[in-house]
Design a protein around this motif. Structure first.
Motif, PDB file in Angstrom:
ATOM      1  N   MET A 126       0.848  -1.211   0.000  1.00 54.62           N
ATOM      2  CA  MET A 126       0.000   0.000   0.000  1.00 54.62           C
ATOM      3  C   MET A 126       0.876   1.251   0.000  1.00 54.62           C
ATOM      4  O   MET A 126       1.916   1.285   0.643  1.00 54.62           O
ATOM      5  CB  MET A 126      -0.904  -0.007   1.237  1.00 54.62           C
ATOM      6  N   ILE A 127       0.448   2.264  -0.726  1.00 53.39           N
ATOM      7  CA  ILE A 127       1.167   3.533  -0.770  1.00 53.39           C
ATOM      8  C   ILE A 127       1.082   4.203   0.600  1.00 53.39           C
ATOM      9  O   ILE A 127       0.004   4.296   1.192  1.00 53.39           O
ATOM     10  CB  ILE A 127       0.575   4.465  -1.838  1.00 53.39           C
ATOM     11  N   ASN A 128       2.220   4.677   1.113  1.00 57.70           N
ATOM     12  CA  ASN A 128       2.202   5.270   2.454  1.00 57.70           C
ATOM     13  C   ASN A 128       1.597   6.668   2.439  1.00 57.70           C
ATOM     14  O   ASN A 128       1.387   7.269   1.384  1.00 57.70           O
ATOM     15  CB  ASN A 128       3.604   5.264   3.074  1.00 57.70           C
ATOM     16  N   LEU A 129       1.327   7.180   3.624  1.00 59.76           N
ATOM     17  CA  LEU A 129       0.642   8.462   3.766  1.00 59.76           C
ATOM     18  C   LEU A 129       1.407   9.592   3.091  1.00 59.76           C
ATOM     19  O   LEU A 129       0.810  10.423   2.388  1.00 59.76           O
ATOM     20  CB  LEU A 129       0.423   8.778   5.242  1.00 59.76           C
ATOM     21  N   GLU A 130       2.705   9.664   3.289  1.00 53.40           N
ATOM     22  CA  GLU A 130       3.498  10.759   2.734  1.00 53.40           C
ATOM     23  C   GLU A 130       3.382  10.799   1.211  1.00 53.40           C
ATOM     24  O   GLU A 130       3.236  11.867   0.618  1.00 53.40           O
ATOM     25  CB  GLU A 130       4.957  10.611   3.153  1.00 53.40           C
ATOM     26  N   ASN A 187      -9.188   6.511  12.689  1.00 52.05           N
ATOM     27  CA  ASN A 187      -7.756   6.181  12.609  1.00 52.05           C
ATOM     28  C   ASN A 187      -7.120   6.668  11.309  1.00 52.05           C
ATOM     29  O   ASN A 187      -6.170   6.072  10.807  1.00 52.05           O
ATOM     30  CB  ASN A 187      -7.529   4.674  12.785  1.00 52.05           C
ATOM     31  N   LYS A 188      -7.661   7.764  10.787  1.00 51.51           N
ATOM     32  CA  LYS A 188      -7.080   8.410   9.612  1.00 51.51           C
ATOM     33  C   LYS A 188      -6.506   9.767  10.001  1.00 51.51           C
ATOM     34  O   LYS A 188      -6.863  10.324  11.051  1.00 51.51           O
ATOM     35  CB  LYS A 188      -8.123   8.562   8.506  1.00 51.51           C
ATOM     36  N   THR A 189      -5.636  10.287   9.156  1.00 53.52           N
ATOM     37  CA  THR A 189      -4.987  11.567   9.429  1.00 53.52           C
ATOM     38  C   THR A 189      -5.818  12.714   8.862  1.00 53.52           C
ATOM     39  O   THR A 189      -6.119  12.725   7.665  1.00 53.52           O
ATOM     40  CB  THR A 189      -3.580  11.597   8.803  1.00 53.52           C
ATOM     41  N   PRO A 190      -6.174  13.703   9.677  1.00 46.94           N
ATOM     42  CA  PRO A 190      -6.882  14.885   9.165  1.00 46.94           C
ATOM     43  C   PRO A 190      -5.918  15.810   8.419  1.00 46.94           C
ATOM     44  O   PRO A 190      -4.812  16.087   8.889  1.00 46.94           O
ATOM     45  CB  PRO A 190      -7.417  15.567  10.432  1.00 46.94           C
ATOM     46  N   HIS A 232     -14.404  19.608  16.062  1.00 42.95           N
ATOM     47  CA  HIS A 232     -15.337  18.472  16.064  1.00 42.95           C
ATOM     48  C   HIS A 232     -15.079  17.560  14.868  1.00 42.95           C
ATOM     49  O   HIS A 232     -14.993  16.325  15.025  1.00 42.95           O
ATOM     50  CB  HIS A 232     -16.778  18.991  16.024  1.00 42.95           C
ATOM     51  N   ASN A 233     -14.950  18.132  13.692  1.00 37.46           N
ATOM     52  CA  ASN A 233     -14.710  17.356  12.479  1.00 37.46           C
ATOM     53  C   ASN A 233     -13.395  16.590  12.587  1.00 37.46           C
ATOM     54  O   ASN A 233     -13.310  15.408  12.239  1.00 37.46           O
ATOM     55  CB  ASN A 233     -14.681  18.300  11.272  1.00 37.46           C
ATOM     56  N   THR A 234     -12.372  17.262  13.083  1.00 34.31           N
ATOM     57  CA  THR A 234     -11.070  16.620  13.242  1.00 34.31           C
ATOM     58  C   THR A 234     -11.156  15.432  14.185  1.00 34.31           C
ATOM     59  O   THR A 234     -10.584  14.359  13.920  1.00 34.31           O
ATOM     60  CB  THR A 234     -10.040  17.639  13.766  1.00 34.31           C
ATOM     61  N   LYS A 235     -11.870  15.592  15.285  1.00 33.49           N
ATOM     62  CA  LYS A 235     -12.033  14.485  16.234  1.00 33.49           C
ATOM     63  C   LYS A 235     -12.770  13.305  15.588  1.00 33.49           C
ATOM     64  O   LYS A 235     -12.433  12.135  15.834  1.00 33.49           O
ATOM     65  CB  LYS A 235     -12.791  14.957  17.476  1.00 33.49           C
ATOM     66  N   GLU A 236     -13.759  13.602  14.759  1.00 37.25           N
ATOM     67  CA  GLU A 236     -14.493  12.534  14.077  1.00 37.25           C
ATOM     68  C   GLU A 236     -13.580  11.789  13.114  1.00 37.25           C
ATOM     69  O   GLU A 236     -13.675  10.556  12.969  1.00 37.25           O
ATOM     70  CB  GLU A 236     -15.704  13.108  13.338  1.00 37.25           C
ATOM     71  N   ILE A 237     -12.699  12.505  12.440  1.00 33.90           N
ATOM     72  CA  ILE A 237     -11.743  11.857  11.533  1.00 33.90           C
ATOM     73  C   ILE A 237     -10.778  10.983  12.326  1.00 33.90           C
ATOM     74  O   ILE A 237     -10.475   9.848  11.933  1.00 33.90           O
ATOM     75  CB  ILE A 237     -10.979  12.918  10.723  1.00 33.90           C
ATOM     76  N   LEU A 238     -10.301  11.479  13.444  1.00 28.96           N
ATOM     77  CA  LEU A 238      -9.362  10.710  14.262  1.00 28.96           C
ATOM     78  C   LEU A 238      -9.990   9.410  14.766  1.00 28.96           C
ATOM     79  O   LEU A 238      -9.294   8.403  14.938  1.00 28.96           O
ATOM     80  CB  LEU A 238      -8.879  11.558  15.445  1.00 28.96           C
ATOM     81  N   LYS A 239     -11.297   9.411  14.963  1.00 29.01           N
ATOM     82  CA  LYS A 239     -11.983   8.188  15.395  1.00 29.01           C
ATOM     83  C   LYS A 239     -11.883   7.080  14.349  1.00 29.01           C
ATOM     84  O   LYS A 239     -12.009   5.898  14.670  1.00 29.01           O
ATOM     85  CB  LYS A 239     -13.461   8.478  15.675  1.00 29.01           C
ATOM     86  N   GLY A 297     -17.012  20.441   6.333  1.00 28.43           N
ATOM     87  CA  GLY A 297     -17.251  19.161   5.692  1.00 28.43           C
ATOM     88  C   GLY A 297     -15.989  18.347   5.505  1.00 28.43           C
ATOM     89  O   GLY A 297     -14.905  18.697   5.975  1.00 28.43           O
ATOM     90  N   GLN A 298     -16.163  17.223   4.816  1.00 22.42           N
ATOM     91  CA  GLN A 298     -15.054  16.344   4.462  1.00 22.42           C
ATOM     92  C   GLN A 298     -15.074  16.148   2.956  1.00 22.42           C
ATOM     93  O   GLN A 298     -16.133  15.963   2.364  1.00 22.42           O
ATOM     94  CB  GLN A 298     -15.179  14.997   5.177  1.00 22.42           C
ATOM     95  N   ARG A 299     -13.888  16.186   2.365  1.00 24.32           N
ATOM     96  CA  ARG A 299     -13.826  16.126   0.899  1.00 24.32           C
ATOM     97  C   ARG A 299     -12.932  14.959   0.478  1.00 24.32           C
ATOM     98  O   ARG A 299     -13.326  13.812   0.601  1.00 24.32           O
ATOM     99  CB  ARG A 299     -13.344  17.477   0.357  1.00 24.32           C
ATOM    100  N   MET A 300     -11.737  15.196  -0.018  1.00 22.72           N
ATOM    101  CA  MET A 300     -10.875  14.112  -0.481  1.00 22.72           C
ATOM    102  C   MET A 300     -10.539  13.171   0.664  1.00 22.72           C
ATOM    103  O   MET A 300     -10.348  13.603   1.801  1.00 22.72           O
ATOM    104  CB  MET A 300      -9.599  14.676  -1.091  1.00 22.72           C
ATOM    105  N   GLN A 301     -10.464  11.872   0.351  1.00 22.66           N
ATOM    106  CA  GLN A 301     -10.104  10.912   1.389  1.00 22.66           C
ATOM    107  C   GLN A 301      -9.650   9.590   0.797  1.00 22.66           C
ATOM    108  O   GLN A 301     -10.045   9.205  -0.304  1.00 22.66           O
ATOM    109  CB  GLN A 301     -11.246  10.695   2.365  1.00 22.66           C
ATOM    110  N   THR A 302      -8.783   8.917   1.553  1.00 24.03           N
ATOM    111  CA  THR A 302      -8.287   7.591   1.202  1.00 24.03           C
ATOM    112  C   THR A 302      -8.397   6.701   2.439  1.00 24.03           C
ATOM    113  O   THR A 302      -9.033   7.068   3.428  1.00 24.03           O
ATOM    114  CB  THR A 302      -6.812   7.643   0.753  1.00 24.03           C
ATOM    115  N   ASN A 303      -7.727   5.571   2.395  1.00 19.15           N
ATOM    116  CA  ASN A 303      -7.676   4.697   3.562  1.00 19.15           C
ATOM    117  C   ASN A 303      -6.822   5.283   4.678  1.00 19.15           C
ATOM    118  O   ASN A 303      -6.840   4.770   5.802  1.00 19.15           O
ATOM    119  CB  ASN A 303      -7.122   3.326   3.178  1.00 19.15           C
ATOM    120  N   LEU A 304      -6.068   6.370   4.371  1.00 15.32           N
ATOM    121  CA  LEU A 304      -5.112   6.908   5.332  1.00 15.32           C
ATOM    122  C   LEU A 304      -5.417   8.333   5.775  1.00 15.32           C
ATOM    123  O   LEU A 304      -4.970   8.745   6.842  1.00 15.32           O
ATOM    124  CB  LEU A 304      -3.694   6.856   4.747  1.00 15.32           C
TER     125      LEU A 304
END
Length: 228
Positions: free
Chosen positions: A1-5, A192-195, A183-190, A151-158
């Protein structure tokens, strides 16, 4: 899998390869979102963008290429550059805890029109009604109307991108956006993805994002093209 960076160097591309692959239009190794969803496109090889752009412009009257360093090649007999926006990417380092005093709600489809109208009031030019389908949207309602969203826009598994952070001009300077970002950032952290987030260079909001724990990481530029 391609890493986050590596993913963060080309977030549109990897979003369309993973979480948002159902929205992908691909031409000759260049990817675009379905223009009803989002106006973004991405590439690795700029020598392929001329043919791909000529195909994609048949489906829409405008689109963006999003790129860190590369400059897309375009057939200027068919397509013209409307503007280039010098942007930047920010990634959460450590979230600053902020007291949430507002009633923040997860917005459902009944709010699509209100979200669209609020974004276009504050930040006209890119949002589509079906952008709502890209991720969760959170809002604050006052006096019977939606006055602030994130809101939330672009996203991957990471990663997941925080986007469309807007507040109605009559309700600014009340800390609404700050609470929604947290609040949105906390929801993303739940998940296990990087905001992450993107904004224009020089945007006054960068100071707020930094105070909340986001760090500038790289340039990310938007090239807006129109059909001739």
């Amino acid at each position: 899998m391609i890493n986050l960076e590596e993913q963060l160097k080309n977030p549109v591309w990897y979003s369309l390869k993973e979480t948002h692959k159902k929205f992908a239009f691909e031409y000759n190794g260049v990817q675009f979102y379905n223009p009803d969803i989002c106006t973004f496109g991405a590439f690795f090889d700029e020598t392929k963008t001329e043919k791909a752009s000529n195909e994609h412009i048949k489906t829409t009257d405008e689109f963006f290429y999003v790129s860190e360093h590369q400059t897309p090649l375009i057939d200027d007999t068919k397509i013209s550059l409307a503007k280039k926006t010098d942007g930047c990417q920010m990634v959460l380092n450590k979230l600053t805890d902020v007291e949430i005093t507002e009633d923040i709600v997860l917005l459902d489809e009944s709010f699509i029109d209100e979200i669209y109208n609020l974004v276009w009031l504050v930040m006209p030019g890119y949002y589509r009604k079906r952008t709502f389908e890209m991720g969760n949207y959170y809002g604050i309602i006052k006096d019977g109307k939606l006055v602030s969203i994130a809101g939330q826009r672009m996203q991957t598994n990471l990663f997941i991108e925080v986007s469309a952070v807007v507040t109605h001009p009559d309700y600014t300077r009340k800390g609404l956006a700050k609470q929604l970002i947290v609040h949105n950032t906390k929801e993303i952290l739940k998940t296990n993805k990087t905001p992450i987030l993107h904004t224009n260079k020089g945007n006054l909001a960068i100071g707020l994002y930094e105070k909340l724990g986001y760090e500038l990481t790289r340039d990310m530029n938007w090239w807006l093209y129109h059909t001739k």
